[in-house]
Design a protein around this motif. Structure first.
Motif, PDB file in Angstrom:
ATOM      1  N   VAL A  14       0.842  -1.198   0.000  1.00 47.50           N
ATOM      2  CA  VAL A  14       0.000   0.000   0.000  1.00 47.50           C
ATOM      3  C   VAL A  14       0.873   1.243   0.000  1.00 47.50           C
ATOM      4  O   VAL A  14       2.029   1.205   0.403  1.00 47.50           O
ATOM      5  CB  VAL A  14      -0.963   0.027   1.214  1.00 47.50           C
ATOM      6  CG1 VAL A  14      -1.916  -1.153   1.168  1.00 47.50           C
ATOM      7  CG2 VAL A  14      -0.207   0.030   2.517  1.00 47.50           C
ATOM      8  N   ARG A  18      -1.195   7.070   1.957  1.00 44.74           N
ATOM      9  CA  ARG A  18      -2.593   6.760   2.291  1.00 44.74           C
ATOM     10  C   ARG A  18      -2.720   6.312   3.741  1.00 44.74           C
ATOM     11  O   ARG A  18      -3.649   6.686   4.445  1.00 44.74           O
ATOM     12  CB  ARG A  18      -3.130   5.684   1.364  1.00 44.74           C
ATOM     13  CG  ARG A  18      -3.344   6.185  -0.033  1.00 44.74           C
ATOM     14  CD  ARG A  18      -4.019   5.171  -0.877  1.00 44.74           C
ATOM     15  NE  ARG A  18      -4.196   5.711  -2.210  1.00 44.74           N
ATOM     16  CZ  ARG A  18      -4.846   5.109  -3.159  1.00 44.74           C
ATOM     17  NH1 ARG A  18      -5.385   3.924  -2.935  1.00 44.74           N
ATOM     18  NH2 ARG A  18      -4.966   5.654  -4.348  1.00 44.74           N
ATOM     19  N   LEU A  22      -4.694   8.287   6.832  1.00 42.71           N
ATOM     20  CA  LEU A  22      -5.614   7.615   7.739  1.00 42.71           C
ATOM     21  C   LEU A  22      -5.216   7.868   9.186  1.00 42.71           C
ATOM     22  O   LEU A  22      -6.068   8.112  10.047  1.00 42.71           O
ATOM     23  CB  LEU A  22      -5.640   6.115   7.443  1.00 42.71           C
ATOM     24  CG  LEU A  22      -6.640   5.295   8.237  1.00 42.71           C
ATOM     25  CD1 LEU A  22      -8.064   5.732   7.946  1.00 42.71           C
ATOM     26  CD2 LEU A  22      -6.464   3.827   7.909  1.00 42.71           C
ATOM     27  N   TYR A  43      -5.378  -0.531   9.357  1.00 38.76           N
ATOM     28  CA  TYR A  43      -5.587  -0.201   7.944  1.00 38.76           C
ATOM     29  C   TYR A  43      -5.969  -1.466   7.166  1.00 38.76           C
ATOM     30  O   TYR A  43      -6.912  -1.452   6.384  1.00 38.76           O
ATOM     31  CB  TYR A  43      -4.322   0.420   7.356  1.00 38.76           C
ATOM     32  CG  TYR A  43      -4.455   0.844   5.912  1.00 38.76           C
ATOM     33  CD1 TYR A  43      -4.880   2.120   5.588  1.00 38.76           C
ATOM     34  CD2 TYR A  43      -4.142  -0.021   4.874  1.00 38.76           C
ATOM     35  CE1 TYR A  43      -5.007   2.509   4.270  1.00 38.76           C
ATOM     36  CE2 TYR A  43      -4.269   0.356   3.552  1.00 38.76           C
ATOM     37  CZ  TYR A  43      -4.700   1.627   3.252  1.00 38.76           C
ATOM     38  OH  TYR A  43      -4.828   2.021   1.947  1.00 38.76           O
ATOM     39  N   ALA A  46      -9.561  -2.441   8.171  1.00 36.58           N
ATOM     40  CA  ALA A  46     -10.591  -1.476   7.792  1.00 36.58           C
ATOM     41  C   ALA A  46     -10.721  -1.318   6.277  1.00 36.58           C
ATOM     42  O   ALA A  46     -11.825  -1.283   5.745  1.00 36.58           O
ATOM     43  CB  ALA A  46     -10.289  -0.115   8.429  1.00 36.58           C
ATOM     44  N   ILE A  47      -9.608  -1.215   5.593  1.00 35.51           N
ATOM     45  CA  ILE A  47      -9.625  -0.935   4.161  1.00 35.51           C
ATOM     46  C   ILE A  47      -9.639  -2.221   3.343  1.00 35.51           C
ATOM     47  O   ILE A  47     -10.235  -2.280   2.277  1.00 35.51           O
ATOM     48  CB  ILE A  47      -8.401  -0.061   3.761  1.00 35.51           C
ATOM     49  CG1 ILE A  47      -8.352   1.213   4.606  1.00 35.51           C
ATOM     50  CG2 ILE A  47      -8.404   0.263   2.279  1.00 35.51           C
ATOM     51  CD1 ILE A  47      -9.573   2.104   4.501  1.00 35.51           C
ATOM     52  N   PRO A  49      -6.997  -3.938   1.748  1.00 37.47           N
ATOM     53  CA  PRO A  49      -6.311  -3.793   0.455  1.00 37.47           C
ATOM     54  C   PRO A  49      -6.118  -5.142  -0.220  1.00 37.47           C
ATOM     55  O   PRO A  49      -6.070  -6.183   0.448  1.00 37.47           O
ATOM     56  CB  PRO A  49      -4.961  -3.180   0.843  1.00 37.47           C
ATOM     57  CG  PRO A  49      -4.744  -3.590   2.249  1.00 37.47           C
ATOM     58  CD  PRO A  49      -6.116  -3.658   2.867  1.00 37.47           C
TER      59      PRO A  49
END
Length: 78
Positions: A14, A18, A22, A43, A46-47, A49
């Motif tokens: 990632v 970004r 966050l 991260y 939650a995201i 990726p």
């Protein structure tokens, strides 16, 4: 990343910016290894990726050559 993948871990690549955005959105301005580790875990949860597809040795070699070519073709700064 190769080491993590070789040991069976799932890996995502990632953009650091970004993750940092966050952190700021969550009010985390301090930057320590412990905070970064927690933030990266959050991260990922939650995201969500995309996981990195494990590349073959040939694909790794071609990516390295491509990066070297891109680096060598950059215009000189006057």
């Amino acid at each position: 990343m190769r080491y993590l993948e070789a040991s069976g871990m799932r890996v995502s690549l990632v953009q650091a910016g970004r993750v940092r955005q966050l952190a700021r959105a969550r009010g985390l301005w301090a930057k320590t290894d412990r905070i970064d580790a927690r933030l990266l875990c959050w991260y990922g949860e939650a995201i969500g990726p995309a996981l990195r597809r494990q590349l073959s040795a040939e694909e790794e070699r071609l990516r390295a050559l491509e990066g070297q070519r891109r680096h060598n073709s950059m215009p000189a700064v006057a």
